[in-house]
Design an enzyme around this catalytic site. Sequence first.
Site, PDB file in Angstrom:
ATOM      1  N   LEU A   1      33.533  34.041  44.285  1.00  0.00           N
ATOM      2  CA  LEU A   1      32.644  34.930  43.545  1.00  0.00           C
ATOM      3  C   LEU A   1      33.489  36.097  43.058  1.00  0.00           C
ATOM      4  O   LEU A   1      34.347  36.589  43.803  1.00  0.00           O
ATOM      5  CB  LEU A   1      31.516  35.449  44.446  1.00  0.00           C
ATOM      6  CG  LEU A   1      30.493  34.423  44.956  1.00  0.00           C
ATOM      7  CD1 LEU A   1      29.516  35.096  45.923  1.00  0.00           C
ATOM      8  CD2 LEU A   1      29.740  33.782  43.804  1.00  0.00           C
ATOM      9  N   ASP A   2      33.259  36.554  41.820  1.00  0.00           N
ATOM     10  CA  ASP A   2      34.059  37.672  41.337  1.00  0.00           C
ATOM     11  C   ASP A   2      33.673  38.956  42.065  1.00  0.00           C
ATOM     12  O   ASP A   2      32.654  39.018  42.756  1.00  0.00           O
ATOM     13  CB  ASP A   2      33.970  37.823  39.814  1.00  0.00           C
ATOM     14  CG  ASP A   2      32.589  38.217  39.320  1.00  0.00           C
ATOM     15  OD1 ASP A   2      32.049  39.221  39.831  1.00  0.00           O
ATOM     16  OD2 ASP A   2      32.057  37.542  38.424  1.00  0.00           O
ATOM     17  N   ILE A   3      34.469  39.971  41.906  1.00  0.00           N
ATOM     18  CA  ILE A   3      34.330  41.183  42.715  1.00  0.00           C
ATOM     19  C   ILE A   3      32.980  41.869  42.506  1.00  0.00           C
ATOM     20  O   ILE A   3      32.456  42.529  43.416  1.00  0.00           O
ATOM     21  CB  ILE A   3      35.498  42.163  42.430  1.00  0.00           C
ATOM     22  CG1 ILE A   3      35.543  43.260  43.498  1.00  0.00           C
ATOM     23  CG2 ILE A   3      35.399  42.725  41.012  1.00  0.00           C
ATOM     24  CD1 ILE A   3      36.818  44.070  43.460  1.00  0.00           C
TER      25      ILE A   3
END
Length: 239
Positions: free
Chosen positions: A103-105
């Site tokens: 998952l991106d930040i």
Amino acid sequence: MVRIHVWLAKQIDISRRKAEKLVQEQQVLVDNKVAEVGQIVQGSENIMVEGRRVYPSQVDTQIIALHKPTGYACSRVSQNGQRSVFELLPPLSAGKWVLVGRLDINTSGLLLATTNGTLANTLAHPSRGFQREYLVRVSDFLTDVQIRQLKKGVALKEGMARVKSIASHGKATKGRNAWYRMTLLEGRNRMVRRLMEEMGVQVSRLIRIRFGPIKLEKQLGQGKFQKIDYQWLKNHLTQ
């Protein structure tokens, strides 16, 4: 030493019958040669299934569901002041945690981690068909035309991508921000955000709430994790 289908069943979490079928269909290579039904292996060979290398698991398989907060990166080491999700995972006496996808930040929600790298690849591979379900808040309401386009397919740089389902999930309390519930069958990098950008809207919040049969439990707070029963998950893998 063990028969090839028995070894495969254990390593890639499928039934022995399905493993034997893969051998019969000549989808299994042992040291670059087509495996034979009943062939004996040690497990140290170069064994490939449908073109992918299978590595023997050296530790007992564990799998956990983490409620990832925003601001945490899915990198093993903290960089540029960003915190790592690995700081939130429990310590291991042997082996290491492998993430099932990323998952991106700026995305929160369900993130799976396991000690079995082959299992991680199996769960994340598009051929498995595990759905990824998200709640997404965007800057404006989508039109019926845009929703039909998302379901039909949108051209991204690496090829066509589409959503399996998308439905309104209410709206934010301010402005014209709107919530949607969206289901995908694959997990390309920043896929939800890029699809929405192609529709001319910006994502302001993104939460993954389900991965295959595993749901983000409401009582699981951000930064917390819970163990997933491995046998229960194996049953879903063999269905």
